[in-house]
Design a protein around this motif. Structure first.
Motif, PDB file in Angstrom:
ATOM      1  N   THR A  34       0.724  -0.525   0.064  1.00  0.00           N
ATOM      2  CA  THR A  34       0.278  -0.229   0.257  1.00  0.00           C
ATOM      3  C   THR A  34       1.041   1.635   0.001  1.00  0.00           C
ATOM      4  OG1 THR A  34      -1.901  -1.353   1.247  1.00  0.00           O
ATOM      5  CG2 THR A  34      -1.854   0.947   1.024  1.00  0.00           C
ATOM      6  N   LEU A  74      -3.410  -1.090  -5.448  1.00  0.00           N
ATOM      7  CA  LEU A  74      -3.536   0.232  -3.966  1.00  0.00           C
ATOM      8  C   LEU A  74      -4.866  -0.238  -3.276  1.00  0.00           C
ATOM      9  CD1 LEU A  74      -2.228   1.977  -2.352  1.00  0.00           C
ATOM     10  CD2 LEU A  74      -3.078   3.867  -3.899  1.00  0.00           C
ATOM     11  N   TYR A  77      -4.671  -3.530  -2.203  1.00  0.00           N
ATOM     12  CA  TYR A  77      -3.719  -3.552  -1.027  1.00  0.00           C
ATOM     13  C   TYR A  77      -4.716  -3.748   0.234  1.00  0.00           C
ATOM     14  CZ  TYR A  77      -0.500  -6.959  -3.172  1.00  0.00           C
ATOM     15  OH  TYR A  77       0.402  -8.275  -3.943  1.00  0.00           O
ATOM     16  N   ASN A  78      -4.982  -2.108  -0.180  1.00  0.00           N
ATOM     17  CA  ASN A  78      -5.510  -1.610   1.104  1.00  0.00           C
ATOM     18  C   ASN A  78      -6.958  -2.195   1.570  1.00  0.00           C
ATOM     19  OD1 ASN A  78      -5.724   1.056   2.756  1.00  0.00           O
ATOM     20  ND2 ASN A  78      -7.956   1.335   1.235  1.00  0.00           N
TER      21      ASN A  78
END
Length: 281
Positions: A34, A74, A77-78
């Motif tokens: 992230t 992004l 993964y966040n």
């Protein structure tokens, strides 16, 4: 100098391989990815704002292909970090219910906000005739009744639809991840829980090559007697090899009608194996 799509994808994959080996677990890995992807997105924005694009083709390529790869991973993964850090237990019925709930929520979100849109069908079909409308800045049509998110974006670094592509990419990855969590027999962590080398696995050939291999395994009944379908094979492959596979069925249909050999990768596999065998003679 702005990076190409191939460079961006390779750079992301290298970081994924690095963190999968050096991090203590999935939570730390998701956090590190992230941070890395956020920095990559910021540096890409600085480059776009300072240098612009040499032509419309490069602008469309960036907002259709390059930025969504960064932003999609992004978002993925966040979300993965948030799910993992809030997980109440490590196993059992509560564990299964927790991930099943997240999968249900993902399906509802996909059904309500993604799959029924004209843009989703446009993107999945591989069309390019409206790319000038969707992936050039300053082309947003507010008469379409867009999401309120459009008023929060930076018009110098978004076309609005680049975010939609990123959401599609993130959705595919999250679906594969959640599926392996609630179906133990399809979970690579279960298969290889005592093998450190699994962390270093990645697919280094083309996506079409992997899709061709999956269909060959499915058609031959080589896995579970053919009871595992393409959707599940795709989900397993995405998690196992840390790769996003989109438009799998369309890619397969293109293989069926391509000129020359329709099984390019399988032909290469056969040749490589025979050459390897000959070395031992």
């Amino acid at each position: 100098m702005r990076k190409s799509l191939g460079t961006i994808v390779t750079e992301i994959q290298e970081q994924e391989r690095k963190f999968s080996v050096t991090c203590s677990g999935l939570i730390e890995e998701a956090f590190q990815m992230t941070v890395f992807l956020q920095e990559l997105l910021i540096s890409s924005k600085e480059c776009v704002l300072s240098s612009g694009f040499v032509n419309e083709e490069k602008e469309i390529e960036f907002f259709k292909m390059i930025k969504p790869q960064i932003l999609g991973k992004l978002i993925y993964y966040n979300k993965l970090y948030r799910i993992e850090t809030a997980c109440p237990v490590n196993n059992g019925k509560m564990y299964h219910n927790y991930f099943s709930t997240h999968l249900t929520e993902l399906k509802i979100e996909f059904s309500e906000h993604i799959c029924n849109s004209h843009f989703y069908r446009y993107y999945r079909s591989g069309r390019v005739d409206k790319d000038n409308e969707y992936f050039k800045r300053g082309q947003i049509n507010y008469l379409d009744g867009l999401s309120s998110y459009v008023f929060e974006i930076d018009p110098q670094f978004s076309t609005y639809y680049d975010y939609k592509v990123a959401r599609i990419i993130a959705n595919d990855l999250l679906y594969a991840y959640l599926l392996t969590k609630i179906t133990p027999e399809e979970n690579p962590d279960t298969f290889f829980q005592n093998t450190d080398d699994i962390k270093e696995l990645s697919w280094t050939d083309s996506k079409n090559a992997l899709i061709e291999l999956m269909y060959a395994l499915y058609a031959s009944g080589a896995i579970s007697g053919g009871k595992v379908g393409i959707r599940k094979l795709t989900a397993i492959s995405q998690v196992l090899f840390r790769i996003s596979l989109t438009d799998v069925h369309h890619a397969f249909h293109r293989m069926k009608t391509r000129a020359g050999s329709r099984t390019l990768f399988l032909d290469q596999l056969k040749q490589s194996l025979e050459e390897y065998m000959d070395k031992d003679l």
